[in-house]
Write a protein that holds these residues in place. Structure first.
Motif, PDB file in Angstrom:
ATOM      1  N   GLN A  35       0.859  -1.175   0.000  1.00 62.27           N
ATOM      2  CA  GLN A  35       0.000   0.000   0.000  1.00 62.27           C
ATOM      3  C   GLN A  35       0.894   1.223   0.000  1.00 62.27           C
ATOM      4  OE1 GLN A  35      -0.967   2.191   3.012  1.00 62.27           O
ATOM      5  NE2 GLN A  35      -2.401   3.323   1.746  1.00 62.27           N
ATOM      6  N   VAL A  36       0.545   2.215  -0.795  1.00 62.90           N
ATOM      7  CA  VAL A  36       1.331   3.450  -0.888  1.00 62.90           C
ATOM      8  C   VAL A  36       0.541   4.569  -0.216  1.00 62.90           C
ATOM      9  CG1 VAL A  36       2.364   5.139  -2.454  1.00 62.90           C
ATOM     10  CG2 VAL A  36       2.414   2.705  -3.048  1.00 62.90           C
ATOM     11  N   ALA A  37       1.192   5.277   0.709  1.00 63.53           N
ATOM     12  CA  ALA A  37       0.547   6.371   1.432  1.00 63.53           C
ATOM     13  C   ALA A  37       1.424   7.612   1.396  1.00 63.53           C
ATOM     14  CB  ALA A  37       0.294   5.964   2.881  1.00 63.53           C
ATOM     15  N   ARG A  41       5.677  16.198   2.836  1.00 56.37           N
ATOM     16  CA  ARG A  41       6.861  16.644   2.088  1.00 56.37           C
ATOM     17  C   ARG A  41       7.927  15.576   1.959  1.00 56.37           C
ATOM     18  NH1 ARG A  41       7.693  22.643   4.629  1.00 56.37           N
ATOM     19  NH2 ARG A  41       5.797  23.516   3.734  1.00 56.37           N
ATOM     20  N   ARG A  42       7.917  14.594   2.848  1.00 60.00           N
ATOM     21  CA  ARG A  42       8.923  13.523   2.824  1.00 60.00           C
ATOM     22  C   ARG A  42       8.706  12.567   1.663  1.00 60.00           C
ATOM     23  NH1 ARG A  42      12.124  11.698   7.392  1.00 60.00           N
ATOM     24  NH2 ARG A  42      12.892  10.688   5.552  1.00 60.00           N
ATOM     25  N   GLY A  43       7.519  12.543   1.082  1.00 57.37           N
ATOM     26  CA  GLY A  43       7.270  11.657  -0.049  1.00 57.37           C
ATOM     27  C   GLY A  43       6.141  10.702   0.196  1.00 57.37           C
ATOM     28  N   ALA A  44       6.410   9.413  -0.012  1.00 52.19           N
ATOM     29  CA  ALA A  44       5.392   8.382   0.133  1.00 52.19           C
ATOM     30  C   ALA A  44       5.980   7.158   0.809  1.00 52.19           C
ATOM     31  CB  ALA A  44       4.829   8.000  -1.232  1.00 52.19           C
ATOM     32  N   ARG A  45       5.174   6.526   1.616  1.00 58.11           N
ATOM     33  CA  ARG A  45       5.575   5.318   2.325  1.00 58.11           C
ATOM     34  C   ARG A  45       4.980   4.118   1.609  1.00 58.11           C
ATOM     35  NH1 ARG A  45       3.460   3.414   8.209  1.00 58.11           N
ATOM     36  NH2 ARG A  45       5.033   1.830   8.597  1.00 58.11           N
ATOM     37  N   HIS A  63       5.185  10.340  -4.432  1.00 57.50           N
ATOM     38  CA  HIS A  63       4.138   9.333  -4.599  1.00 57.50           C
ATOM     39  C   HIS A  63       4.263   8.684  -5.977  1.00 57.50           C
ATOM     40  CE1 HIS A  63       0.084   7.596  -4.838  1.00 57.50           C
ATOM     41  NE2 HIS A  63       0.164   7.575  -3.514  1.00 57.50           N
ATOM     42  N   GLU A  64       4.595   9.461  -6.984  1.00 56.03           N
ATOM     43  CA  GLU A  64       4.750   8.945  -8.348  1.00 56.03           C
ATOM     44  C   GLU A  64       5.859   7.887  -8.427  1.00 56.03           C
ATOM     45  OE1 GLU A  64       5.632  10.524 -12.901  1.00 56.03           O
ATOM     46  OE2 GLU A  64       5.795  11.922 -11.238  1.00 56.03           O
ATOM     47  N   ILE A  65       6.976   8.144  -7.786  1.00 60.03           N
ATOM     48  CA  ILE A  65       8.081   7.176  -7.780  1.00 60.03           C
ATOM     49  C   ILE A  65       7.660   5.907  -7.046  1.00 60.03           C
ATOM     50  CG2 ILE A  65      10.379   6.734  -6.791  1.00 60.03           C
ATOM     51  CD1 ILE A  65      11.130   9.606  -7.633  1.00 60.03           C
ATOM     52  N   ALA A  66       6.948   6.052  -5.936  1.00 58.01           N
ATOM     53  CA  ALA A  66       6.475   4.888  -5.189  1.00 58.01           C
ATOM     54  C   ALA A  66       5.534   4.043  -6.049  1.00 58.01           C
ATOM     55  CB  ALA A  66       5.768   5.332  -3.910  1.00 58.01           C
ATOM     56  N   GLU A  67       4.605   4.689  -6.732  1.00 58.11           N
ATOM     57  CA  GLU A  67       3.655   3.969  -7.586  1.00 58.11           C
ATOM     58  C   GLU A  67       4.377   3.224  -8.709  1.00 58.11           C
ATOM     59  OE1 GLU A  67       0.392   3.466  -7.449  1.00 58.11           O
ATOM     60  OE2 GLU A  67       0.001   4.683  -5.673  1.00 58.11           O
ATOM     61  N   LYS A  68       5.351   3.878  -9.325  1.00 53.19           N
ATOM     62  CA  LYS A  68       6.111   3.224 -10.395  1.00 53.19           C
ATOM     63  C   LYS A  68       6.904   2.034  -9.861  1.00 53.19           C
ATOM     64  CE  LYS A  68       6.668   7.142 -13.528  1.00 53.19           C
ATOM     65  NZ  LYS A  68       7.629   8.057 -14.160  1.00 53.19           N
ATOM     66  N   ALA A  69       7.452   2.162  -8.655  1.00 57.33           N
ATOM     67  CA  ALA A  69       8.252   1.086  -8.070  1.00 57.33           C
ATOM     68  C   ALA A  69       7.406  -0.147  -7.773  1.00 57.33           C
ATOM     69  CB  ALA A  69       8.952   1.577  -6.803  1.00 57.33           C
ATOM     70  N   VAL A  70       6.230   0.031  -7.172  1.00 57.81           N
ATOM     71  CA  VAL A  70       5.394  -1.133  -6.875  1.00 57.81           C
ATOM     72  C   VAL A  70       4.881  -1.769  -8.161  1.00 57.81           C
ATOM     73  CG1 VAL A  70       4.759  -0.458  -4.530  1.00 57.81           C
ATOM     74  CG2 VAL A  70       3.309   0.236  -6.419  1.00 57.81           C
ATOM     75  N   GLU A  71       4.602  -0.936  -9.159  1.00 54.15           N
ATOM     76  CA  GLU A  71       4.173  -1.470 -10.458  1.00 54.15           C
ATOM     77  C   GLU A  71       5.291  -2.290 -11.100  1.00 54.15           C
ATOM     78  OE1 GLU A  71       2.921   0.176 -14.856  1.00 54.15           O
ATOM     79  OE2 GLU A  71       2.488   1.427 -13.121  1.00 54.15           O
ATOM     80  N   LYS A  72       6.499  -1.754 -11.063  1.00 57.07           N
ATOM     81  CA  LYS A  72       7.646  -2.454 -11.645  1.00 57.07           C
ATOM     82  C   LYS A  72       7.937  -3.761 -10.909  1.00 57.07           C
ATOM     83  CE  LYS A  72      12.295  -1.696 -13.331  1.00 57.07           C
ATOM     84  NZ  LYS A  72      13.144  -0.683 -13.919  1.00 57.07           N
ATOM     85  N   ALA A  73       7.740  -3.769  -9.592  1.00 61.02           N
ATOM     86  CA  ALA A  73       7.970  -4.978  -8.796  1.00 61.02           C
ATOM     87  C   ALA A  73       6.881  -6.024  -9.021  1.00 61.02           C
ATOM     88  CB  ALA A  73       8.074  -4.625  -7.315  1.00 61.02           C
ATOM     89  N   GLY A  74       5.731  -5.585  -9.499  1.00 59.27           N
ATOM     90  CA  GLY A  74       4.658  -6.522  -9.827  1.00 59.27           C
ATOM     91  C   GLY A  74       3.864  -7.056  -8.647  1.00 59.27           C
TER      92      GLY A  74
END
Length: 106
Positions: A35-37, A41-45, A63-74
């Motif tokens: 789950q991405v939250a 200012r620190r970003g996303a967890r 948040h965008e980088i977090a979303e891309k990372a979880v998508e890439k990890a599958g």
């Protein structure tokens, strides 16, 4: 234009690194969901829960980088850390002691 490419390259390296860490967690725990939250200012967890109940988290700068990372990890990504998802987490003595400490001012 060169500055934009440099920023994009840096972001892509961050995405790739996070995706590797997510994949490693998933492999070590028999699979994983996340789950991405936003954390301001620190970003996303990125909260990760393994099939074995183990859990962990990572912080992404956006948040965008977090979303891309979880998508890439599958991995499967949940919209929220609701009761059904949270119930998959196995808590041990450390967590129970820590939660009790918070309640009594520790």
């Amino acid at each position: 234009m060169a500055d934009t490419q440099q920023v994009d390259a840096r972001a892509e390296r961050k995405v790739a690194r996070l995706a590797r860490e997510i994949s490693a967690f998933s492999k070590a725990h028999g699979g994983a969901e996340g789950q991405v939250a936003n954390i301001g200012r620190r970003g996303a967890r990125i909260v990760l829960v393994g099939e074995d109940g183990g859990w962990g988290d990572l912080v992404a700068p956006t948040h965008e980088i977090a979303e891309k990372a979880v998508e890439k990890a599958g991995i499967t990504v949940h919209e929220s850390f609701d009761g059904e998802f949270a119930a998959k987490v196995t808590t041990g003595p450390y967590e129970w002691k820590r939660m009790a400490g918070i309640q009594i001012g520790g």
